[in-house]
Design a protein around this motif. Sequence first.
Motif, mmCIF file in Angstrom:
data_model
loop_
_atom_site.group_PDB
_atom_site.id
_atom_site.type_symbol
_atom_site.label_atom_id
_atom_site.label_comp_id
_atom_site.label_asym_id
_atom_site.label_seq_id
_atom_site.Cartn_x
_atom_site.Cartn_y
_atom_site.Cartn_z
ATOM 1 N N PRO A 139 5.247 -12.290 4.031
ATOM 2 C CA PRO A 139 4.509 -11.136 4.835
ATOM 3 C C PRO A 139 5.372 -10.555 5.813
ATOM 4 O O PRO A 139 6.312 -10.933 6.381
ATOM 5 N N GLU A 140 5.114 -9.195 5.955
ATOM 6 C CA GLU A 140 5.635 -8.325 6.849
ATOM 7 C C GLU A 140 4.781 -7.670 8.029
ATOM 8 O O GLU A 140 3.639 -7.537 7.356
ATOM 9 N N TYR A 141 5.379 -6.924 8.867
ATOM 10 C CA TYR A 141 4.484 -6.203 9.801
ATOM 11 C C TYR A 141 4.966 -4.872 9.495
ATOM 12 O O TYR A 141 6.179 -4.659 9.996
ATOM 13 N N CYS A 142 3.978 -3.981 9.194
ATOM 14 C CA CYS A 142 4.448 -2.610 8.922
ATOM 15 C C CYS A 142 3.774 -1.847 9.930
ATOM 16 O O CYS A 142 2.453 -1.805 10.250
ATOM 17 N N VAL A 143 4.608 -0.689 10.165
ATOM 18 C CA VAL A 143 3.831 0.415 11.241
ATOM 19 C C VAL A 143 4.519 2.013 10.457
ATOM 20 O O VAL A 143 5.474 2.083 10.275
ATOM 21 N N MET A 144 3.378 2.587 10.656
ATOM 22 C CA MET A 144 3.771 4.080 10.126
ATOM 23 C C MET A 144 3.673 4.911 11.222
ATOM 24 O O MET A 144 2.784 5.026 12.278
ATOM 25 N N VAL A 145 4.589 5.715 11.742
ATOM 26 C CA VAL A 145 5.027 6.655 12.867
ATOM 27 C C VAL A 145 4.814 8.000 12.110
ATOM 28 O O VAL A 145 5.559 8.083 11.227
ATOM 29 N N SER B 22 7.148 8.052 8.768
ATOM 30 C CA SER B 22 7.900 6.949 8.331
ATOM 31 C C SER B 22 7.337 5.734 8.639
ATOM 32 O O SER B 22 6.448 5.523 9.630
ATOM 33 N N THR B 23 7.112 4.883 7.572
ATOM 34 C CA THR B 23 6.902 3.585 7.835
ATOM 35 C C THR B 23 8.207 2.501 7.659
ATOM 36 O O THR B 23 8.618 2.651 6.840
ATOM 37 N N GLN B 24 8.067 1.700 8.670
ATOM 38 C CA GLN B 24 9.146 0.664 8.678
ATOM 39 C C GLN B 24 8.294 -0.846 8.806
ATOM 40 O O GLN B 24 7.362 -0.828 9.399
ATOM 41 N N CYS B 25 8.874 -1.822 8.109
ATOM 42 C CA CYS B 25 8.391 -3.169 8.029
ATOM 43 C C CYS B 25 9.480 -3.998 8.601
ATOM 44 O O CYS B 25 10.539 -3.711 8.418
ATOM 45 N N PRO C 231 0.786 -1.074 -0.096
ATOM 46 C CA PRO C 231 -0.088 -0.017 0.007
ATOM 47 C C PRO C 231 0.822 1.218 -0.101
ATOM 48 O O PRO C 231 2.015 1.131 0.445
ATOM 49 N N ASP C 232 0.474 2.502 -0.454
ATOM 50 C CA ASP C 232 0.911 3.675 -0.580
ATOM 51 C C ASP C 232 1.422 4.039 0.886
ATOM 52 O O ASP C 232 2.672 4.577 1.016
ATOM 53 N N TRP C 233 0.669 3.878 1.981
ATOM 54 C CA TRP C 233 1.277 4.371 3.173
ATOM 55 C C TRP C 233 2.459 3.695 3.648
ATOM 56 O O TRP C 233 3.300 4.218 4.471
ATOM 57 N N VAL C 234 2.919 2.494 2.914
ATOM 58 C CA VAL C 234 3.967 1.862 3.437
ATOM 59 C C VAL C 234 4.922 2.212 2.557
ATOM 60 O O VAL C 234 6.165 2.763 2.941
ATOM 61 N N VAL D 128 2.547 12.749 5.819
ATOM 62 C CA VAL D 128 1.512 13.557 6.774
ATOM 63 C C VAL D 128 1.964 15.056 6.381
ATOM 64 O O VAL D 128 3.035 15.487 6.535
ATOM 65 N N GLU D 129 0.889 15.793 6.139
ATOM 66 C CA GLU D 129 1.098 17.177 5.439
ATOM 67 C C GLU D 129 1.573 17.910 6.595
ATOM 68 O O GLU D 129 1.149 17.849 7.777
ATOM 69 N N ASP D 130 2.815 18.762 6.344
ATOM 70 C CA ASP D 130 3.454 19.651 7.197
ATOM 71 C C ASP D 130 3.925 18.908 8.394
ATOM 72 O O ASP D 130 3.982 19.527 9.593
ATOM 73 N N GLY D 131 3.897 17.448 8.327
ATOM 74 C CA GLY D 131 4.632 16.740 9.718
ATOM 75 C C GLY D 131 5.684 15.656 8.950
ATOM 76 O O GLY D 131 6.273 15.973 8.019
#
Length: 194
Positions: free
Chosen positions: A139-145, A53-56, A39-42, A47-50
């Motif tokens: 499969p990976e586990y991804c987190v967006m911070v 990072s996404t890491q898997c 997915p694009d979020w990965v 985040v606009e003006d912020g």
Amino acid sequence: MKTAVKAASLAASVLLAACAGAPEQTAQTSNAAPYDNRPDWVKLPMVEDGLASTQCVAKKGSSSIMQAKATALARAEIARQIEVKATALDKTYQRLTEASAGDSFGSSFESVSKTVANQNLSGTRAVKAEYVMGIDGQPEYCVMVTMSPSLTKDLFNDLMKEADANLSAQNEAILYEEFKAFKAHNELDELTAQ
């Protein structure tokens, strides 16, 4: 402050453990590049003006361990983004001060960026987490911070204060736009490619 230092130390420890335990990557035998259908979020966390990072991490062990590891890696990446942005700020700040007041300028943004980053990383938060199919079909586990726009502005203000920057309101606004600008992302990409 102690909590921020502890959080940064924990993130660094997890990052070092992740790097030490990561298997060595082998070259692909096929000339065809695999299709990246994550997915694009990965692929392009934003985040606009912020900051984002996404890491898997590979799907191994419990989901809580995978989430902690991916979150720590994402926070470390945001810290690196802050350092790159601070380097870009130095260049712009020096241009602005040389143009308006000769060669006088305060201490380097780059030199205070680690301290300010560690103070502000506690304001980051995981906003999305899920299993995705990686490029290699595993499969990976991804987190967006992310760091919100208001916290990003606070981060900029802290950098200005710690670097003892003394600019007019107009030049400070220019510097803040540079801080948020895509130019810093380009420099991050250049540093990553080296």
